[in-house]
Design a protein around this motif. Structure first.
Motif: not given
Length: 251
Positions: A187-189, A226-231
């Motif tokens: 993941c890019m995060r 994306c399973p992450e929040s928009t933030r």
């Protein structure tokens, strides 16, 4: 004390991994005993693409536990202690890591973060500190040896070593653990260093066992969002919130 580049080598894969996974899946849905079909799988009587297609279709259904029967072993060098501390958080795995207690770090290699490397004054300060650390380690080791610590001097001198210190590690993960590892670390995060490691490991996995890993990677690549929040989203895929706005599907 040179900068150490990342190196990822594949040491071993479970023999006949595709056939092993295929037979494990088949046993779940087959009234007979898969050991009876094993010689036919090894002889090629059952085409490998037939096996791969069956495995892919069952995986798409969400049934993935049988892939635990196959594993990969990697030799990794050129990563920092900061990175290895992240890796060992993945508990369904086996690790054998170079010991700072027994290995002399007088000529320690280190990992230089790209963000620091791009800024001349940051790079100069970083490299100066690495030199200071090396001198401190050698001085402490010599002093301790002179006071009778002998071979045990290394285990005390190592306390000054930084997280940038290069380490080497052997990693074994089963295929299910690897898929989870890639979901998180491609993941890019993910932090840049462990993401580079995960990408290199995934390249080996795709080459060796495409039926399992052809579509592996960050979770968004298999979900389509994306399973992450928009933030926290990186923007490569829409988030779940963006795809499924309140009121969608209502009459």
């Amino acid at each position: 004390m040179p900068v150490s580049p990342l190196s990822v080598e594949l040491l071993a894969v479970t023999p006949n991994a595709l056939s092993l996974i295929y037979s494990a899946f088949r046993q779940c849905y087959h009234a007979g005993f898969v050991a009876d079909m094993w010689p036919r799988l090894l002889s090629g009587a059952v085409d490998r693409e037939v096996q791969a297609d069956f495995v892919r279709k069952v995986l798409e259904s969400g049934h993935d536990s049988p892939v635990e029967h196959a594993s990969f072993t990697f030799a990794v060098a050129g990563i920092s202690r900061a990175c290895s501390h992240q890796i060992v958080r993945h508990r369904i795995a086996s690790y054998s890591q170079q010991s700072q207690r027994y290995v002399d770090a007088s000529d320690m290699d280190y990992v230089l973060p790209p963000a620091i490397a791009r800024i001349p004054e940051a790079k100069a300060r970083f490299e100066a500190f690495m030199s200071e650390v090396g001198n401190a380690y050698r001085d402490l080791k010599d002093i301790l040896e002179a006071h009778g610590r002998k071979d045990k001097a290394k285990e005390d001198a190592r306390f000054v070593l930084p997280q940038a210190a290069e380490t080497k590690i052997v990693i074994t993960m089963n295929c299910r653990a690897l898929l989870h590892f890639f979901h998180l670390r491609c993941c890019m995060r993910a932090q840049w260093e462990i993401r580079a490691l995960a990408d290199a490991m995934l390249t080996h996995c795709k080459q060796e066992l495409p039926a399992i890993f052809a579509t592996a990677g960050a979770k968004c690549e298999s979900l389509g969002y994306c399973p992450e929040s928009t933030r926290f989203a990186c923007g490569r895929y829409p988030t779940r919130e963006q795809l499924f706005q309140p009121g969608d599907g209502e009459a």
